[in-house]
Structures are given as C-alpha cells and as structure tokens.
Design a protein around this motif. Sequence first.
Motif, mmCIF file in Angstrom:
data_model
loop_
_atom_site.group_PDB
_atom_site.id
_atom_site.type_symbol
_atom_site.label_atom_id
_atom_site.label_comp_id
_atom_site.label_asym_id
_atom_site.label_seq_id
_atom_site.Cartn_x
_atom_site.Cartn_y
_atom_site.Cartn_z
ATOM 1 N N TYR A 74 0.816 -1.213 0.000
ATOM 2 C CA TYR A 74 0.000 0.000 0.000
ATOM 3 C C TYR A 74 0.846 1.257 0.000
ATOM 4 O O TYR A 74 0.359 2.340 -0.296
ATOM 5 N N GLU A 75 2.130 1.116 0.393
ATOM 6 C CA GLU A 75 2.994 2.299 0.403
ATOM 7 C C GLU A 75 3.630 2.533 -0.963
ATOM 8 O O GLU A 75 4.193 3.585 -1.197
ATOM 9 N N GLY A 76 3.612 1.513 -1.802
ATOM 10 C CA GLY A 76 4.144 1.712 -3.150
ATOM 11 C C GLY A 76 5.350 0.836 -3.437
ATOM 12 O O GLY A 76 5.849 0.141 -2.560
ATOM 13 N N PRO A 77 5.813 0.903 -4.711
ATOM 14 C CA PRO A 77 6.889 0.029 -5.182
ATOM 15 C C PRO A 77 8.194 0.217 -4.400
ATOM 16 O O PRO A 77 8.869 -0.757 -4.086
ATOM 17 N N VAL A 78 8.519 1.449 -4.055
ATOM 18 C CA VAL A 78 9.805 1.709 -3.414
ATOM 19 C C VAL A 78 9.849 1.040 -2.041
ATOM 20 O O VAL A 78 10.786 0.311 -1.709
ATOM 21 N N GLN A 79 8.789 1.266 -1.247
ATOM 22 C CA GLN A 79 8.762 0.691 0.090
ATOM 23 C C GLN A 79 8.687 -0.833 0.049
ATOM 24 O O GLN A 79 9.239 -1.510 0.906
ATOM 25 N N SER A 80 8.000 -1.382 -0.952
ATOM 26 C CA SER A 80 7.929 -2.840 -1.077
ATOM 27 C C SER A 80 9.304 -3.411 -1.370
ATOM 28 O O SER A 80 9.703 -4.430 -0.818
ATOM 29 N N HIS A 81 10.029 -2.707 -2.226
ATOM 30 C CA HIS A 81 11.389 -3.131 -2.551
ATOM 31 C C HIS A 81 12.266 -3.087 -1.290
ATOM 32 O O HIS A 81 13.007 -4.010 -0.988
ATOM 33 N N GLU A 82 12.104 -1.998 -0.541
ATOM 34 C CA GLU A 82 12.894 -1.807 0.666
ATOM 35 C C GLU A 82 12.619 -2.926 1.671
ATOM 36 O O GLU A 82 13.524 -3.454 2.315
ATOM 37 N N TYR A 83 11.336 -3.288 1.777
ATOM 38 C CA TYR A 83 10.944 -4.352 2.717
ATOM 39 C C TYR A 83 11.592 -5.674 2.307
ATOM 40 O O TYR A 83 12.196 -6.371 3.127
ATOM 41 N N ALA A 84 11.508 -6.008 1.034
ATOM 42 C CA ALA A 84 12.089 -7.258 0.550
ATOM 43 C C ALA A 84 13.593 -7.264 0.794
ATOM 44 O O ALA A 84 14.185 -8.275 1.198
ATOM 45 N N GLU A 85 14.183 -6.090 0.563
ATOM 46 C CA GLU A 85 15.635 -5.979 0.743
ATOM 47 C C GLU A 85 16.011 -6.158 2.214
ATOM 48 O O GLU A 85 16.978 -6.850 2.538
ATOM 49 N N SER A 86 15.204 -5.595 3.120
ATOM 50 C CA SER A 86 15.574 -5.722 4.533
ATOM 51 C C SER A 86 15.410 -7.161 5.015
ATOM 52 O O SER A 86 16.092 -7.573 5.945
ATOM 53 N N LEU A 87 14.508 -7.937 4.391
ATOM 54 C CA LEU A 87 14.415 -9.353 4.750
ATOM 55 C C LEU A 87 15.709 -10.064 4.381
ATOM 56 O O LEU A 87 16.236 -10.880 5.129
ATOM 57 N N ARG A 88 16.228 -9.713 3.180
ATOM 58 C CA ARG A 88 17.452 -10.380 2.728
ATOM 59 C C ARG A 88 18.647 -10.006 3.594
ATOM 60 O O ARG A 88 19.536 -10.808 3.815
ATOM 61 N N SER A 89 18.650 -8.762 4.075
ATOM 62 C CA SER A 89 19.822 -8.328 4.849
ATOM 63 C C SER A 89 19.542 -8.360 6.349
ATOM 64 O O SER A 89 20.186 -7.662 7.118
ATOM 65 N N LEU A 90 18.567 -9.179 6.778
ATOM 66 C CA LEU A 90 18.283 -9.342 8.203
ATOM 67 C C LEU A 90 19.568 -9.696 8.937
ATOM 68 O O LEU A 90 20.388 -10.461 8.443
ATOM 69 N N GLY A 91 19.724 -9.144 10.132
ATOM 70 C CA GLY A 91 20.948 -9.442 10.884
ATOM 71 C C GLY A 91 22.023 -8.419 10.613
ATOM 72 O O GLY A 91 23.082 -8.454 11.225
ATOM 73 N N GLY A 92 21.758 -7.499 9.702
ATOM 74 C CA GLY A 92 22.675 -6.408 9.404
ATOM 75 C C GLY A 92 24.031 -6.899 8.938
ATOM 76 O O GLY A 92 24.129 -7.903 8.226
ATOM 77 N N GLY A 93 25.083 -6.199 9.394
ATOM 78 C CA GLY A 93 26.429 -6.579 8.974
ATOM 79 C C GLY A 93 26.979 -7.756 9.758
ATOM 80 O O GLY A 93 28.075 -8.232 9.486
ATOM 81 N N LEU A 94 26.214 -8.247 10.759
ATOM 82 C CA LEU A 94 26.733 -9.318 11.614
ATOM 83 C C LEU A 94 26.838 -10.644 10.886
ATOM 84 O O LEU A 94 27.619 -11.509 11.243
ATOM 85 N N MET A 95 25.996 -10.824 9.889
ATOM 86 C CA MET A 95 25.937 -12.117 9.217
ATOM 87 C C MET A 95 26.015 -11.914 7.713
ATOM 88 O O MET A 95 25.683 -10.840 7.220
ATOM 89 N N PRO A 96 26.406 -12.954 7.011
ATOM 90 C CA PRO A 96 26.388 -12.838 5.554
ATOM 91 C C PRO A 96 24.965 -12.501 5.099
ATOM 92 O O PRO A 96 23.990 -12.898 5.737
ATOM 93 N N ARG A 97 24.853 -11.798 3.976
ATOM 94 C CA ARG A 97 23.552 -11.440 3.435
ATOM 95 C C ARG A 97 22.706 -12.693 3.211
ATOM 96 O O ARG A 97 23.235 -13.736 2.842
ATOM 97 N N THR A 98 21.436 -12.606 3.462
ATOM 98 C CA THR A 98 20.416 -13.677 3.330
ATOM 99 C C THR A 98 20.642 -14.854 4.275
ATOM 100 O O THR A 98 19.901 -15.821 4.235
#
Lengths: 276, 257
Positions: free
Chosen positions: A60-84
């Motif tokens: 509902y927020e739009g394409p940009v925020q949806s992309h951001e959400y998907a991206e944050s799922l992949r980079s969960l754990g931040g720099g502590l762990m390898p991506r995904t």
Amino acid sequence: MAAPATSPPGSTPIFRRKWQLPFPLNIYQSSIGRKWVMALTGIGLLGFVVVHMIGNLHIYEGPVQSHEYAESLRSLGGGLMPRTFLLWVLRLGLAGMFVLHIHSAYSLKERSRKASDKADFIGGEKKYHSKRDYVAANYASRTMRWTGPIILLYLLFHLADLTWGWWLGDNYVLGDPYHNVVASLSNLPVAIIYVVANVALVIHIFHGTWSLFQSLGINNPKYNELRRTLAKLVAGVILVGNLSFPVLVQTGLIDDDNRTCDVGDVTCLEHQAEKH
Amino acid sequence: MSRELNLTLQIWRQEGPHDDGHFETYAATGISEDMSFLEMLDIVNEGLIQDGNVPIEFDHDCREGICGTCSLMINGQAHGQEKATTTCQLHMRKFNDGDTIVVEPFRARAFPVVRDLVVDRSAFDRIIEAGGYISVNTGAASDANLTPVPKEASDTSFDAAACIGCGACVAACPNSAAQLFTSAKLAHLNLIPQGQPQRFERTESMVETMESFFGSCTNHGECHEACPKEISLDFIAFMNRDYVKAKVKNRKLAGQT
Ligand code: HEM
Ligand code: SF4
Ligand code: FES
C-alpha cells in the motif's frame, strides 16, 4: 502383552508400540505428544502468516517501500551475518515446521481412520448409517483435513508464482515485489485461486487457534471463552488483510500506473529507497 | 390418557462378530409415550418371540441412568437426541407418531459388535486397569476427614467421577477417540490428594493404553455433547498437560509433584 484367550474380542489392542524411543522422542510416539507438536508448529506457522501479511501491507505504500521491505528481509541481521543468512535460517525453520505439522497431522488422521469403523479415506471420519447431524463439531473443525492440503498446494503454487516467477516469465522482476504482485493478481484465475486458498487458510486457522489451547492443556474456566474470541479475531484479521490484495488489484486500485520508477528498473528503486 | 405412538424401526441385526450385519425394518405399534426407549424395544422383542423370531439383543442393566450399560446410536446420536440422557432414560414422548427411527450399535474398531446392538466395550476396562485406582493399605477404615481436600478440588473431582463409562463419547467421536472417558477417569483421581502419589505414573499408563485402542482427538467437542453426564472438555486439556509433564519430569528427583 497378548490378551489371554478368554478375554473378550475388544481387549486386543489395535495399535502396538514396539519400543519406546529415548526422551524427548518418546513424546512424539504418542498421539497426545503429536498434538503438542502440531499445536506448537501451528503457533509458529500462525506467527509466519501474521508477519507475512503485515509485511505485505507495504504494497500500500508503493513500489519503493515494497522493494525496501524485501531488501531488509534479505539483509536481516545487518552486517553481523552474511547477506540472506538469517533469511535462510527462517526459511529452513519454516520448512521444518511445515514438515512436522504435516507429518503429525497425517499420521494422526491415519490412526483415527484405523480406529474407526467405515471411515472415509481422506477425511478419516467415522460413518454411521443415519446422517450425523453434528452438535458441536463445526465446519472448520470437520474440514481441517481438507483445508490443510489446500494450503499446502497453494503454498507450492504461491512459491512458484511469486518467489521463483515460473509463469510470469519475462514479466517477473526480481527485486520489484510490487510489480510482481500486481502482474500476478491482475490475472483473474490467479486472483480466484488466491481467494479460495486464503479462505481455506482462515477456516483452518479459526479452528486451529482454538484447538491449540486444548492440545497444549492451556485451559482455565476463567478465560476459556477468550480462546474462541481470539480465534475469531485472528481469523478475521487474516481474512481482511490477505483478501485485500487480490480484491484491490482486481478492482484496479493497486496498479503499475503512476510509478516513479519504470517496471524493471530495480536500480531506480534502490536509489529511491536510499533517499528515504 | 397417555398418547400412543406407532413407529417404524430400522434396526441393525448382526448374528455374531463375524457376520456382515444388515438393517431390518420393524413396526412398533401401540407404544405408550411413558415408556423408555428400552421398554419400547422390550415390546418389540415380545412380539418377535411370540412369532417365533430371534429377539433383538441390546445392552442394559440398571435402567436408571447410572450404570452406563445401555448404548445405541438412535438416529445418528449416541443415546438419542436428548441432552444429558442415557437410552434407558430416554422417553418415547420425545418422539412423534409415525416417526422412523434408525437404531445402530456404537461404532469404533475397539468396540466390536458382539451381536445385533451389543458391543464389547472391554477396552475401557483395560484403560481402568492401567491406572484408574489408588493404592492404599487395606484394613480398618481410616477416619473420615483424615486427608483434607480443598472443596473446589473435591467438587471438580466429583464432576469427573460422574462418568459412567458408557462409551457414548467414543461412539459420537468422528475419530473414535476416547479422550473424554480417559480424561474423566484421570481427573477424578488426579485432582485430589489421594491420587497424587501415582498421578504421573497413572497418566502415562492410562493414556498409552487408551492410545493402543482408540483414535486421535481433533477437539471437535462432539463427545461432550453426547455424554449423558456432560463431562467437560476441560478434563481433556488437563490430561494433555499432565501427560507431557509426566514425560518431561524426572521423578527420581522431583517425586510425583
Ligand atoms: C500456514 C499454514 C498453517 C497454519 C497457520 C496451521 C495452523 C494449525 C493449527 C494452529 C492447528 C491446531 C493444532 C492443534 O489442534 O493443536 C492445525 C491443525 C491441523 N493442521 Fe494446520 N496449519 C497450517 C498448514 C497446514 C498444512 C499445510 C496442513 C496439511 C497438509 C495442515 C493440516 C492440519 C491438520 C490436518 C490439522 C488438524 C489435525 C488434528 O487435530 O489432528 N495444516 N493447524
Ligand atoms: S465421558 Fe460421558 S460419554 Fe464418555 S464414557 Fe463417560 S459418561 Fe459415557
Ligand atoms: S441401563 Fe444403566 S445407564 Fe442405562
């Protein structure tokens, strides 16, 4: 122990346990233990369904925020762990819960079918000659063994559709979930499958959310009524949330018009996401 | 004057455990509305005997709703459609003139048909044998009130003890599960001090015996509706909790509590 010859025929056990596995595996050998596993994995899956639905509201927020959400799922754990990495841990945990949930459900269904006379094969329910008009069992509780497999089939369809992009083909854009959802759900048959499956899911959850309390022995006459209320609430929220997506796409309220980034331009989405 | 009913009965006849069985139609005429369902069957049987036919076998004993011997699925409901009523306490005034009534035995793999409407419910005895007792030294009766019991616990224990072991719960259950019976028998002893020493041993052993005969509960709640003593589903939750507790505990260190 074999029943002595003089025992009545009803004294011969139908199911025999050959040996007892070491703790804690022996809990899973009993039906009650299996119901615990079903309830605990049910809670886990329920958590997933709720979080997944809330996450999808980013559409509902739009394409940009949806992309951001998907991206944050992949980079969960931040720099502590390898991506995904953390995402894969969650995925495997989820798959494990599905396997346990389905195995316990199927094996208990088989047990009940074998313990019953004239039981039908899929539902496993015992049959009488006269039509049973059930007093307490409701539609949801009697269809658990139908809604469950419907959810499973839908899950596979859903992964192929939106995670692997099997039939969207060139129209599937990795990194643009907003577009993928719109492209998939604007197809009427897909929207119908989506609605049917989610209604099944909600019916499953309506009985499950009440039932899990009984299975885990969480029972106190002081708050027993609340268990039904909670089941209605959870089912209702999931129904409204999940059905809103196909309905709004089909009515054209969510579409690919007026996007700031062109479909397929994931780099643009990244830039926009950084800005905000 | 009491009303008289003329009824059509469809009754399950089966010569023995290995016979296939079939439905037979009988007319029950001039049935007084004050009769119980079993008395109505007595009248039908009298007619059958007079005509030189084999009477219909059915289970019964006390005929006052306390022994749990009578059974029967009447129009698809265990003990008929009346709530909280055994078949012996079900009166013909609950039926209408001209009704067709279908009478079948209680069904479950663990309840094999012995003959006609009589089923063998000895699986319940095996569950009781597995732990439905307390071990005490016999001898002179101990003083009353020697063991203090909280009023609430004794009330609830009595509610559970109301179970007459009729098997309607299993008959009504689409899964042929015996959770309501077993949990009532467990709660009856597990709620009060006298039952504590063997509480977890009892729970493990009765549950595992139950599971060697019966299906698996899916929390439909049909058992409670069918139960002539209205045993509560709460006892099933109590049993589910105690069973896993029993498995998890290390009784060598924690004792029984
Ligand atoms: C995200 C999806 C799912 C959620 C949230 C979910 C949730 C639940 C819950 C909470 C219960 C109640 C557990 C209990 O009674 O203690 C349950 C029971 C059940 N589930 Fe699921 N479930 C899901 C998927 C599935 C799938 C994929 C299947 C089968 C293929 C399935 C089959 C069953 C069956 C048959 C039961 C009832 C069985 C019984 O009580 O013996 N479920 N589910
Ligand atoms: S729980 Fe109720 S229905 Fe089941 S055996 Fe006891 S009295 Fe009969
Ligand atoms: S005959 Fe004893 S309860 Fe019905």
